[in-house]
Scaffold this motif. Structure first.
Motif, PDB file in Angstrom:
ATOM      1  N   PHE A  84      20.447  -5.366   2.696  1.00  0.00           N
ATOM      2  CA  PHE A  84      20.932  -4.103   2.150  1.00  0.00           C
ATOM      3  C   PHE A  84      20.147  -2.932   2.713  1.00  0.00           C
ATOM      4  O   PHE A  84      19.009  -3.088   3.144  1.00  0.00           O
ATOM      5  CB  PHE A  84      20.809  -4.109   0.620  1.00  0.00           C
ATOM      6  N   VAL A  85      20.758  -1.763   2.675  1.00  0.00           N
ATOM      7  CA  VAL A  85      20.124  -0.531   3.123  1.00  0.00           C
ATOM      8  C   VAL A  85      20.436   0.554   2.089  1.00  0.00           C
ATOM      9  O   VAL A  85      21.455   0.504   1.407  1.00  0.00           O
ATOM     10  CB  VAL A  85      20.622  -0.123   4.530  1.00  0.00           C
ATOM     11  N   GLN A  86      19.521   1.510   1.978  1.00  0.00           N
ATOM     12  CA  GLN A  86      19.729   2.620   1.056  1.00  0.00           C
ATOM     13  C   GLN A  86      20.401   3.783   1.774  1.00  0.00           C
ATOM     14  O   GLN A  86      20.037   4.110   2.907  1.00  0.00           O
ATOM     15  CB  GLN A  86      18.408   3.108   0.482  1.00  0.00           C
ATOM     16  N   LYS A  87      21.362   4.405   1.101  1.00  0.00           N
ATOM     17  CA  LYS A  87      22.034   5.601   1.621  1.00  0.00           C
ATOM     18  C   LYS A  87      21.959   6.677   0.548  1.00  0.00           C
ATOM     19  O   LYS A  87      22.152   6.406  -0.632  1.00  0.00           O
ATOM     20  CB  LYS A  87      23.508   5.323   1.942  1.00  0.00           C
ATOM     21  N   ARG A  88      21.679   7.890   0.967  1.00  0.00           N
ATOM     22  CA  ARG A  88      21.604   9.011   0.033  1.00  0.00           C
ATOM     23  C   ARG A  88      22.978   9.690  -0.017  1.00  0.00           C
ATOM     24  O   ARG A  88      23.520  10.092   1.014  1.00  0.00           O
ATOM     25  CB  ARG A  88      20.543  10.002   0.476  1.00  0.00           C
ATOM     26  N   LEU A  89      23.523   9.802  -1.232  1.00  0.00           N
ATOM     27  CA  LEU A  89      24.842  10.401  -1.432  1.00  0.00           C
ATOM     28  C   LEU A  89      24.791  11.435  -2.550  1.00  0.00           C
ATOM     29  O   LEU A  89      23.895  11.403  -3.408  1.00  0.00           O
ATOM     30  CB  LEU A  89      25.861   9.318  -1.806  1.00  0.00           C
ATOM     31  N   ILE A  90      25.763  12.332  -2.554  1.00  0.00           N
ATOM     32  CA  ILE A  90      25.891  13.304  -3.637  1.00  0.00           C
ATOM     33  C   ILE A  90      26.610  12.625  -4.792  1.00  0.00           C
ATOM     34  O   ILE A  90      27.650  11.995  -4.620  1.00  0.00           O
ATOM     35  CB  ILE A  90      26.669  14.547  -3.171  1.00  0.00           C
ATOM     36  N   ALA A  91      26.029  12.745  -5.984  1.00  0.00           N
ATOM     37  CA  ALA A  91      26.577  12.083  -7.163  1.00  0.00           C
ATOM     38  C   ALA A  91      26.682  13.086  -8.311  1.00  0.00           C
ATOM     39  O   ALA A  91      26.112  14.173  -8.282  1.00  0.00           O
ATOM     40  CB  ALA A  91      25.685  10.913  -7.560  1.00  0.00           C
ATOM     41  N   LEU A  92      27.436  12.672  -9.326  1.00  0.00           N
ATOM     42  CA  LEU A  92      27.606  13.448 -10.546  1.00  0.00           C
ATOM     43  C   LEU A  92      26.988  12.656 -11.677  1.00  0.00           C
ATOM     44  O   LEU A  92      27.250  11.455 -11.812  1.00  0.00           O
ATOM     45  CB  LEU A  92      29.103  13.671 -10.808  1.00  0.00           C
ATOM     46  N   GLN A  93      26.153  13.298 -12.475  1.00  0.00           N
ATOM     47  CA  GLN A  93      25.535  12.600 -13.586  1.00  0.00           C
ATOM     48  C   GLN A  93      26.602  12.083 -14.547  1.00  0.00           C
ATOM     49  O   GLN A  93      27.705  12.625 -14.620  1.00  0.00           O
ATOM     50  CB  GLN A  93      24.569  13.521 -14.331  1.00  0.00           C
ATOM     51  N   GLY A  94      26.260  11.011 -15.273  1.00  0.00           N
ATOM     52  CA  GLY A  94      27.197  10.368 -16.181  1.00  0.00           C
ATOM     53  C   GLY A  94      27.809  11.305 -17.204  1.00  0.00           C
ATOM     54  O   GLY A  94      28.937  11.110 -17.638  1.00  0.00           O
ATOM     55  N   GLY A  96      28.747  14.259 -16.562  1.00  0.00           N
ATOM     56  CA  GLY A  96      29.683  15.124 -15.848  1.00  0.00           C
ATOM     57  C   GLY A  96      29.211  16.552 -15.667  1.00  0.00           C
ATOM     58  O   GLY A  96      29.988  17.411 -15.268  1.00  0.00           O
ATOM     59  N   GLN A  97      27.941  16.830 -15.916  1.00  0.00           N
ATOM     60  CA  GLN A  97      27.446  18.201 -15.897  1.00  0.00           C
ATOM     61  C   GLN A  97      26.814  18.642 -14.581  1.00  0.00           C
ATOM     62  O   GLN A  97      26.993  19.776 -14.169  1.00  0.00           O
ATOM     63  CB  GLN A  97      26.423  18.394 -17.024  1.00  0.00           C
ATOM     64  N   ASN A  98      26.043  17.767 -13.914  1.00  0.00           N
ATOM     65  CA  ASN A  98      25.247  18.205 -12.770  1.00  0.00           C
ATOM     66  C   ASN A  98      25.475  17.351 -11.533  1.00  0.00           C
ATOM     67  O   ASN A  98      25.558  16.131 -11.620  1.00  0.00           O
ATOM     68  CB  ASN A  98      23.753  18.146 -13.124  1.00  0.00           C
ATOM     69  N   LEU A  99      25.516  18.028 -10.377  1.00  0.00           N
ATOM     70  CA  LEU A  99      25.537  17.340  -9.092  1.00  0.00           C
ATOM     71  C   LEU A  99      24.096  17.155  -8.627  1.00  0.00           C
ATOM     72  O   LEU A  99      23.247  18.005  -8.872  1.00  0.00           O
ATOM     73  CB  LEU A  99      26.290  18.150  -8.038  1.00  0.00           C
ATOM     74  N   TYR A 100      23.824  16.054  -7.949  1.00  0.00           N
ATOM     75  CA  TYR A 100      22.494  15.810  -7.407  1.00  0.00           C
ATOM     76  C   TYR A 100      22.622  14.765  -6.307  1.00  0.00           C
ATOM     77  O   TYR A 100      23.681  14.170  -6.127  1.00  0.00           O
ATOM     78  CB  TYR A 100      21.535  15.336  -8.507  1.00  0.00           C
ATOM     79  N   THR A 101      21.577  14.563  -5.521  1.00  0.00           N
ATOM     80  CA  THR A 101      21.589  13.504  -4.518  1.00  0.00           C
ATOM     81  C   THR A 101      20.802  12.322  -5.072  1.00  0.00           C
ATOM     82  O   THR A 101      19.773  12.493  -5.721  1.00  0.00           O
ATOM     83  CB  THR A 101      20.989  13.952  -3.172  1.00  0.00           C
ATOM     84  N   ASP A 102      21.326  11.129  -4.800  1.00  0.00           N
ATOM     85  CA  ASP A 102      20.662   9.917  -5.264  1.00  0.00           C
ATOM     86  C   ASP A 102      20.782   8.869  -4.171  1.00  0.00           C
ATOM     87  O   ASP A 102      21.603   8.977  -3.262  1.00  0.00           O
ATOM     88  CB  ASP A 102      21.294   9.408  -6.552  1.00  0.00           C
ATOM     89  N   THR A 103      19.959   7.856  -4.269  1.00  0.00           N
ATOM     90  CA  THR A 103      19.947   6.773  -3.297  1.00  0.00           C
ATOM     91  C   THR A 103      20.700   5.579  -3.868  1.00  0.00           C
ATOM     92  O   THR A 103      20.463   5.178  -4.999  1.00  0.00           O
ATOM     93  CB  THR A 103      18.495   6.374  -2.972  1.00  0.00           C
ATOM     94  N   PHE A 104      21.622   5.032  -3.068  1.00  0.00           N
ATOM     95  CA  PHE A 104      22.431   3.890  -3.464  1.00  0.00           C
ATOM     96  C   PHE A 104      22.240   2.775  -2.438  1.00  0.00           C
ATOM     97  O   PHE A 104      22.057   3.035  -1.255  1.00  0.00           O
ATOM     98  CB  PHE A 104      23.914   4.274  -3.519  1.00  0.00           C
ATOM     99  N   TRP A 105      22.293   1.532  -2.909  1.00  0.00           N
ATOM    100  CA  TRP A 105      22.153   0.366  -2.026  1.00  0.00           C
ATOM    101  C   TRP A 105      23.524  -0.084  -1.541  1.00  0.00           C
ATOM    102  O   TRP A 105      24.458  -0.185  -2.331  1.00  0.00           O
ATOM    103  CB  TRP A 105      21.494  -0.784  -2.776  1.00  0.00           C
ATOM    104  N   PHE A 106      23.622  -0.396  -0.226  1.00  0.00           N
ATOM    105  CA  PHE A 106      24.861  -0.900   0.370  1.00  0.00           C
ATOM    106  C   PHE A 106      24.538  -2.107   1.247  1.00  0.00           C
ATOM    107  O   PHE A 106      23.490  -2.145   1.895  1.00  0.00           O
ATOM    108  CB  PHE A 106      25.526   0.177   1.233  1.00  0.00           C
ATOM    109  N   PRO A 107      25.447  -3.077   1.320  1.00  0.00           N
ATOM    110  CA  PRO A 107      25.237  -4.215   2.220  1.00  0.00           C
ATOM    111  C   PRO A 107      25.292  -3.726   3.667  1.00  0.00           C
ATOM    112  O   PRO A 107      26.214  -3.024   4.046  1.00  0.00           O
ATOM    113  CB  PRO A 107      26.393  -5.158   1.893  1.00  0.00           C
ATOM    114  N   SER A 108      24.260  -4.075   4.461  1.00  0.00           N
ATOM    115  CA  SER A 108      24.161  -3.512   5.807  1.00  0.00           C
ATOM    116  C   SER A 108      24.315  -4.530   6.929  1.00  0.00           C
ATOM    117  O   SER A 108      24.744  -4.180   8.017  1.00  0.00           O
ATOM    118  CB  SER A 108      22.826  -2.799   5.982  1.00  0.00           C
ATOM    119  N   CYS A 109      23.925  -5.774   6.696  1.00  0.00           N
ATOM    120  CA  CYS A 109      24.053  -6.788   7.746  1.00  0.00           C
ATOM    121  C   CYS A 109      23.860  -8.174   7.136  1.00  0.00           C
ATOM    122  O   CYS A 109      23.453  -8.311   5.992  1.00  0.00           O
ATOM    123  CB  CYS A 109      23.054  -6.555   8.876  1.00  0.00           C
ATOM    124  N   CYS A 110      24.158  -9.164   7.928  1.00  0.00           N
ATOM    125  CA  CYS A 110      24.014 -10.551   7.517  1.00  0.00           C
ATOM    126  C   CYS A 110      23.104 -11.244   8.535  1.00  0.00           C
ATOM    127  O   CYS A 110      23.324 -11.115   9.740  1.00  0.00           O
ATOM    128  CB  CYS A 110      25.390 -11.210   7.495  1.00  0.00           C
TER     129      CYS A 110
END
Length: 117
Positions: A84-94, A96-110
């Protein structure tokens, strides 16, 4: 690692030249994540159909079995493992009030790993 709710855009299988082979088979997907469960809290990734698009390439193991291109010594086995690899994306808090950037894990290779029995 949080589980991801994803929309699959396109799937493709890696193709190599005829004289090359891989030990771990995988498929690639371009996804536009919608939400992720991180630390027991839902985070909503900003992905609007016509305005804001955050696309991520994800590579998934096709199976947990490595190809039999080479022989292993007695007492050893192999298996494909998802990395897995981390990617930084723009997200909305649960809430629904604020936008922010957070790090999410994605499958990157096998990768094919070898271990003693």
């Amino acid at each position: 690692m949080g589980s991801l709710d994803i929309v699959v855009k396109r799937t493709r299988i890696k193709h190599l030249s005829p004289d090359r082979s891989t030990l771990s088979q995988s498929t690639s997907q371009f996804i536009t994540p919608q939400a992720a469960l991180i630390a027991r809290q839902w985070m909503f990734v900003v992905n609007e159909q016509n305005t804001a698009r955050q696309m991520v390439k994800a590579e998934l193991c096709a199976s947990n079995t490595c190809s039999n291109l080479c022989e292993l010594p007695n007492g050893y086995n192999s298996r494909c493992e998802q990395k897995f690899v981390q990617k930084r994306l723009i997200a909305l808090q649960g809430n629904g009030q604020n936008l922010y950037t957070d790090t999410f894990w994605f499958p990157s290779c096998c990768v094919c790993t070898i271990a003693a029995n």
